[in-house]
Design a protein around this motif. Structure first.
Motif, PDB file in Angstrom:
ATOM      1  N   GLU A 126      -2.548  25.843   4.267  1.00 17.40           N
ATOM      2  CA  GLU A 126      -1.548  24.519   4.152  1.00 17.40           C
ATOM      3  C   GLU A 126      -0.475  25.011   3.447  1.00 17.40           C
ATOM      4  OE1 GLU A 126      -3.975  21.496   2.521  1.00 17.40           O
ATOM      5  OE2 GLU A 126      -5.768  21.672   3.705  1.00 17.40           O
ATOM      6  N   ARG A 127       0.795  24.007   3.897  1.00 18.38           N
ATOM      7  CA  ARG A 127       1.966  24.061   3.149  1.00 18.38           C
ATOM      8  C   ARG A 127       1.985  23.792   1.726  1.00 18.38           C
ATOM      9  NH1 ARG A 127       7.325  23.695   5.311  1.00 18.38           N
ATOM     10  NH2 ARG A 127       8.909  22.827   3.849  1.00 18.38           N
ATOM     11  N   SER A 128       1.114  22.537   1.399  1.00 16.09           N
ATOM     12  CA  SER A 128       0.948  22.100   0.155  1.00 16.09           C
ATOM     13  C   SER A 128       0.509  23.174  -1.014  1.00 16.09           C
ATOM     14  CB  SER A 128       0.183  20.825  -0.114  1.00 16.09           C
ATOM     15  OG  SER A 128      -0.981  21.212   0.386  1.00 16.09           O
ATOM     16  N   THR A 132       2.319  25.048  -4.220  1.00 17.42           N
ATOM     17  CA  THR A 132       1.904  25.502  -5.373  1.00 17.42           C
ATOM     18  C   THR A 132       2.065  26.948  -5.556  1.00 17.42           C
ATOM     19  OG1 THR A 132       0.335  23.358  -5.424  1.00 17.42           O
ATOM     20  CG2 THR A 132      -0.323  25.267  -6.912  1.00 17.42           C
ATOM     21  N   ALA A 133       1.668  27.638  -4.993  1.00 16.95           N
ATOM     22  CA  ALA A 133       1.611  29.088  -5.047  1.00 16.95           C
ATOM     23  C   ALA A 133       2.923  29.895  -5.408  1.00 16.95           C
ATOM     24  CB  ALA A 133       0.845  29.857  -3.989  1.00 16.95           C
ATOM     25  N   VAL A 134       4.030  29.299  -4.731  1.00 15.63           N
ATOM     26  CA  VAL A 134       5.077  30.023  -4.893  1.00 15.63           C
ATOM     27  C   VAL A 134       5.732  29.697  -6.408  1.00 15.63           C
ATOM     28  CG1 VAL A 134       6.693  28.217  -3.581  1.00 15.63           C
ATOM     29  CG2 VAL A 134       7.348  30.768  -3.858  1.00 15.63           C
TER      30      VAL A 134
ATOM     31  N   LEU B 140       7.906  28.462   2.652  1.00 17.25           N
ATOM     32  CA  LEU B 140       6.705  27.552   2.958  1.00 17.25           C
ATOM     33  C   LEU B 140       6.674  27.358   4.563  1.00 17.25           C
ATOM     34  CD1 LEU B 140       8.117  24.821   0.777  1.00 17.25           C
ATOM     35  CD2 LEU B 140       6.445  26.277   0.194  1.00 17.25           C
ATOM     36  N   ASP B 141       7.544  27.923   5.179  1.00 20.20           N
ATOM     37  CA  ASP B 141       7.326  27.810   6.719  1.00 20.20           C
ATOM     38  C   ASP B 141       6.848  29.061   7.358  1.00 20.20           C
ATOM     39  OD1 ASP B 141       8.823  25.457   6.776  1.00 20.20           O
ATOM     40  OD2 ASP B 141      10.791  26.420   6.733  1.00 20.20           O
ATOM     41  N   PHE B 142       6.125  29.832   6.702  1.00 18.26           N
ATOM     42  CA  PHE B 142       5.564  30.963   7.076  1.00 18.26           C
ATOM     43  C   PHE B 142       4.102  31.030   6.664  1.00 18.26           C
ATOM     44  CE2 PHE B 142       9.939  32.115   7.417  1.00 18.26           C
ATOM     45  CZ  PHE B 142      10.145  32.948   8.610  1.00 18.26           C
ATOM     46  N   THR B 143       3.478  31.895   7.398  1.00 17.98           N
ATOM     47  CA  THR B 143       2.001  32.226   6.734  1.00 17.98           C
ATOM     48  C   THR B 143       1.920  33.773   6.540  1.00 17.98           C
ATOM     49  OG1 THR B 143       1.172  32.205   8.987  1.00 17.98           O
ATOM     50  CG2 THR B 143       0.955  30.225   7.918  1.00 17.98           C
TER      51      THR B 143
END
Lengths: 166, 165
Positions: A126-128, A132-134, B140-143
């Protein structure tokens, strides 16, 4: 007794699911939570080894880790997972007998949490969670940079914190 | 691309999932080549993500150039900042490895560069902070491994930002 760094979580990750799956993300969040538990505990030792005037950054760091710990635990609870608890005891990676030792321990704690959060980035679905992680990885590295001079660690900065050397 | 992060429980001991460059590069190359049977997974990228990776490489190239510019303008800064510049170059190398199709011709689209103040150190710091924000946002746009790499580089640059304060 468990070492405060790296993450004390004993989760076997061979069946955590493929990176990018909800299952893998949850497992990585559990690892991050375990690292935050260790950091909260570890900063108690860091503070005890420092003079009162030097404890201001310790208080701030411990508060940040506590906030993050509670935030992650809430996320895990909301998705039906049992958040990993804090360990009954942790084993220090080395004796903390001086201010330099205390700074080294702080660096160790911050690097441990950075690694855990970069791992979350690798595993997240999930983006959310990535948000949080970054943010958590950035904050931990900034704190590590502030502790490394006192710990006698050079260079003070790192190119890719939380990742193995290229 | 670069190595994956090490599972926290294995850090310092055994890299449980230390997949090397090919783990991320092969899906990317498959997309670029128009293949339809690229293996699914967190490390697969879309054509849009290929473009975004190119932008992040360009952001980092501009940061490396900014270090060189700052050192020319302020030799005393060079004495203190060489290690930071070397780390910025190392970050660029890892980004390029994660985006093997990138030629370096992309232009960053995430806003304009910080305005110059005439103070080389302040200008460089603003560039570092802007690059950190750009990588953090792109992350955020990557995995998978690319999200981890972009986030890690953002963290590294946040640390540099503090050093330049």
């Amino acid at each position: 007794m468990t070492s405060p760094s790296p993450s004390p979580a004993s989760t076997s990750s061979s069946d955590d699911g493929e990176a990018g799956s909800t299952r893998a993300e949850t497992a990585a969040l559990q690892e991050a939570l375990a690292a935050e538990h260790a950091a909260v505990w570890g900063y108690g030792t860091v503070g005890a080894a420092l003079a009162g005037a030097d404890r201001t950054p310790v208080v701030a760091a411990a508060e940040s880790h506590r906030d993050l710990r509670d935030q992650v635990a809430a996320v895990l609870t909301a998705r039906g997972a049992d958040p990993v608890p804090t360990q009954a005891a942790y084993q220090l990676p080395f004796p903390v007998l001086s201010a330099v030792d205390a700074a080294r321990l702080a660096v160790t704690l911050e690097e441990g949490t950075t690694s855990a959060w970069v791992w979350v980035l690798d595993q997240a679905a999930e983006r959310s969670v990535r948000e949080t992680a970054v943010a958590a990885a950035c904050a931990a590295e900034v704190r590590a940079v502030s502790w490394r001079p006192q710990a006698g660690v050079t260079p003070v900065t790192t190119a890719t914190p939380g990742l193995p050397a290229a | 691309m670069s190595t994956r992060p090490v599972h926290p429980a294995a850090a310092g001991t055994l890299s449980r999932r230390s997949l090397l460059v090919a783990a991320g590069a092969l899906p990317l190359l498959a997309v670029v080549a128009g293949c339809t049977d690229a293996p699914p997974g967190a490390d697969a990228v879309t054509p849009a993500q290929v473009d975004q990776l190119a932008e992040q490489v360009a952001v980092q190239e501009q940061l490396v150039a900014a270090y060189a510019t700052a050192f020319t303008a302020a030799p005393d800064l060079a004495a203190a900042g060489t290690a930071l510049a070397d780390q910025a170059q190392a970050q660029l190398d890892r980004l390029r490895a994660a985006a093997p199709s990138v030629t370096g011709s992309a232009t960053p689209s995430g806003g304009t560069a910080p305005a110059a103040t005439g103070d080389p150190r302040a200008d460089l710091r603003a560039r570092v902070a802007a690059a950190a924000q750009s990588h953090a946002t792109a992350c955020l746009d990557f995995t998978g491994a690319r999200a981890a790499l972009l986030g890690s580089i953002a963290a590294g640059l946040r640390g540099q930002d503090g050093q330049l304060a």
